[in-house]
Write a protein that holds these residues in place. Sequence first.
Motif, mmCIF file in Angstrom:
data_model
loop_
_atom_site.group_PDB
_atom_site.id
_atom_site.type_symbol
_atom_site.label_atom_id
_atom_site.label_comp_id
_atom_site.label_asym_id
_atom_site.label_seq_id
_atom_site.Cartn_x
_atom_site.Cartn_y
_atom_site.Cartn_z
ATOM 1 N N TRP A 61 1.899 88.423 29.344
ATOM 2 C CA TRP A 61 1.752 87.259 30.222
ATOM 3 C C TRP A 61 1.829 87.693 31.681
ATOM 4 C CZ3 TRP A 61 5.126 85.400 33.896
ATOM 5 C CH2 TRP A 61 4.791 84.163 34.474
ATOM 6 N N LYS A 62 2.757 88.610 31.994
ATOM 7 C CA LYS A 62 2.879 89.085 33.371
ATOM 8 C C LYS A 62 1.594 89.773 33.832
ATOM 9 C CE LYS A 62 6.628 91.582 33.639
ATOM 10 N NZ LYS A 62 7.739 92.370 34.223
ATOM 11 N N GLU A 63 1.015 90.574 32.924
ATOM 12 C CA GLU A 63 -0.223 91.268 33.279
ATOM 13 C C GLU A 63 -1.347 90.268 33.533
ATOM 14 O OE1 GLU A 63 -1.031 94.440 33.892
ATOM 15 O OE2 GLU A 63 1.127 94.827 33.854
ATOM 16 N N ARG A 64 -1.424 89.244 32.664
ATOM 17 C CA ARG A 64 -2.471 88.224 32.847
ATOM 18 C C ARG A 64 -2.258 87.468 34.161
ATOM 19 N NH1 ARG A 64 -1.313 87.282 27.366
ATOM 20 N NH2 ARG A 64 -0.159 85.385 27.919
ATOM 21 N N GLU A 65 -0.993 87.169 34.464
ATOM 22 C CA GLU A 65 -0.705 86.461 35.704
ATOM 23 C C GLU A 65 -1.046 87.315 36.918
ATOM 24 O OE1 GLU A 65 0.581 83.260 36.741
ATOM 25 O OE2 GLU A 65 -0.464 83.018 34.832
ATOM 26 N N LYS A 66 -0.778 88.623 36.813
ATOM 27 C CA LYS A 66 -1.099 89.526 37.908
ATOM 28 C C LYS A 66 -2.598 89.557 38.165
ATOM 29 C CE LYS A 66 -0.448 94.329 39.400
ATOM 30 N NZ LYS A 66 0.080 95.665 39.014
ATOM 31 N N GLU A 67 -3.373 89.634 37.061
ATOM 32 C CA GLU A 67 -4.829 89.641 37.194
ATOM 33 C C GLU A 67 -5.334 88.310 37.739
ATOM 34 O OE1 GLU A 67 -6.235 90.579 33.324
ATOM 35 O OE2 GLU A 67 -5.479 92.640 33.342
ATOM 36 N N ALA A 68 -4.754 87.208 37.228
ATOM 37 C CA ALA A 68 -5.176 85.890 37.694
ATOM 38 C C ALA A 68 -4.861 85.709 39.175
ATOM 39 C CB ALA A 68 -4.497 84.806 36.869
ATOM 40 N N GLU A 69 -3.700 86.227 39.612
ATOM 41 C CA GLU A 69 -3.315 86.115 41.017
ATOM 42 C C GLU A 69 -4.283 86.894 41.905
ATOM 43 O OE1 GLU A 69 -1.349 85.042 44.429
ATOM 44 O OE2 GLU A 69 -1.195 84.228 42.389
ATOM 45 N N GLU A 70 -4.713 88.078 41.434
ATOM 46 C CA GLU A 70 -5.681 88.864 42.198
ATOM 47 C C GLU A 70 -7.013 88.137 42.288
ATOM 48 O OE1 GLU A 70 -5.830 92.608 40.268
ATOM 49 O OE2 GLU A 70 -3.906 93.318 41.068
ATOM 50 N N GLU A 71 -7.408 87.481 41.172
ATOM 51 C CA GLU A 71 -8.655 86.716 41.190
ATOM 52 C C GLU A 71 -8.554 85.531 42.146
ATOM 53 O OE1 GLU A 71 -9.524 85.590 37.212
ATOM 54 O OE2 GLU A 71 -9.952 87.642 36.534
ATOM 55 N N ARG A 72 -7.380 84.855 42.143
ATOM 56 C CA ARG A 72 -7.200 83.718 43.039
ATOM 57 C C ARG A 72 -7.262 84.159 44.500
ATOM 58 N NH1 ARG A 72 -3.510 81.931 38.919
ATOM 59 N NH2 ARG A 72 -1.765 83.014 39.923
ATOM 60 N N LYS A 73 -6.629 85.322 44.792
ATOM 61 C CA LYS A 73 -6.679 85.828 46.156
ATOM 62 C C LYS A 73 -8.107 86.184 46.556
ATOM 63 C CE LYS A 73 -1.974 87.701 46.386
ATOM 64 N NZ LYS A 73 -1.155 88.934 46.499
ATOM 65 N N GLY A 74 -8.844 86.811 45.607
ATOM 66 C CA GLY A 74 -10.232 87.168 45.894
ATOM 67 C C GLY A 74 -11.082 85.946 46.163
ATOM 68 N N ALA A 75 -10.864 84.898 45.331
ATOM 69 C CA ALA A 75 -11.636 83.671 45.519
ATOM 70 C C ALA A 75 -11.291 83.008 46.844
ATOM 71 C CB ALA A 75 -11.355 82.709 44.364
ATOM 72 N N ALA A 76 -9.981 83.028 47.195
ATOM 73 C CA ALA A 76 -9.556 82.418 48.462
ATOM 74 C C ALA A 76 -10.150 83.171 49.643
ATOM 75 C CB ALA A 76 -8.032 82.407 48.538
#
Length: 314
Positions: free
Chosen positions: A288-303
């Motif tokens: 879950w932590k790994e998925r959250e880390k990847e999702a956070e990077e995607e959110r930052k990229g999108a932002a």
Amino acid sequence: MESEDLLKQELEELQKQLGKKQKFESAVSSLKSLLPQTYPSASPSLRKSFYSVICRVATVLKTRYTAPGFWNAGLGLFEQALLLVSEPSEKAHLKACIANAKEHLHLEDNPSQALQPAENQANRGYLFEGHLTVDTEPPQPQWLVQSNLLATAATLFAAESSRGSAANDTTPEDAANVLEDLMNRLEEVVPLMVDEGDFVAPKAPPASKEVVAKLPVVTLTEEILANIGKDAECAICRENLVVNDKMQELPCKHTFHPPCLKPWLDEHNSCPICRYELQTDDHAYESWKEREKEAEEERKGAANAVRGGEYMYV
């Protein structure tokens, strides 16, 4: 007043002796003699001095000495002090010291014999993919408990709304029981909702025992104490640090008494100061932590992409 000043000096001297192995038991014995004689009529300031030295006995036992004789001496002091102190917080701490000493000396009460059959039953393994395992069944992770409860509740709600309770072998009592279970465990298994409508992070499982065992342990020297300040303390037990205290260092470089740190990491798995989190043995949580880390990077990229587009059209 002069006599109290002399007593405070004597207590300071006894506190210094606690750090010397050959003088520890005699120092504790002196404390046990002084307590009933002077504590009942002592001023609040002198009582605080007594309590501070008693707390130091507990810290020294946890961080340095393992011999039963030392722990027996400490246990007698804690039990005597418990009968004299009046502050609720001090009583609570002394009870914890007594429990810790009894556990170290294996004096804790034995479990009820009536529980033995249930314990034996729990140690008989469990079915996994059609085979009976040797090990006991591990506890369900919180996310699975939450998922099962919510799924059951959703089924009961659907059955009730369609008036199909009888066909589904579901009774109002079943629904009431599940709802009561959900309410009782609301804070434990149902995460609070954030503004965006997502769940907050689940509670971290205990830190990996292997990771904790590899954390470096340092012994405080005069030089180290001078660098960190004379009023430095362990952030968990709030005891002032002294020369020869053993301290365990987290990867974030913050240090704590090893006996204080382990139960803290079992309960919270994060640095009490900066919230640095250690690796766990829970594969589901680490995934879950790994998925959250990847999702956070995607959110930052999108932002960043959105902000870049905004600048293009300014």
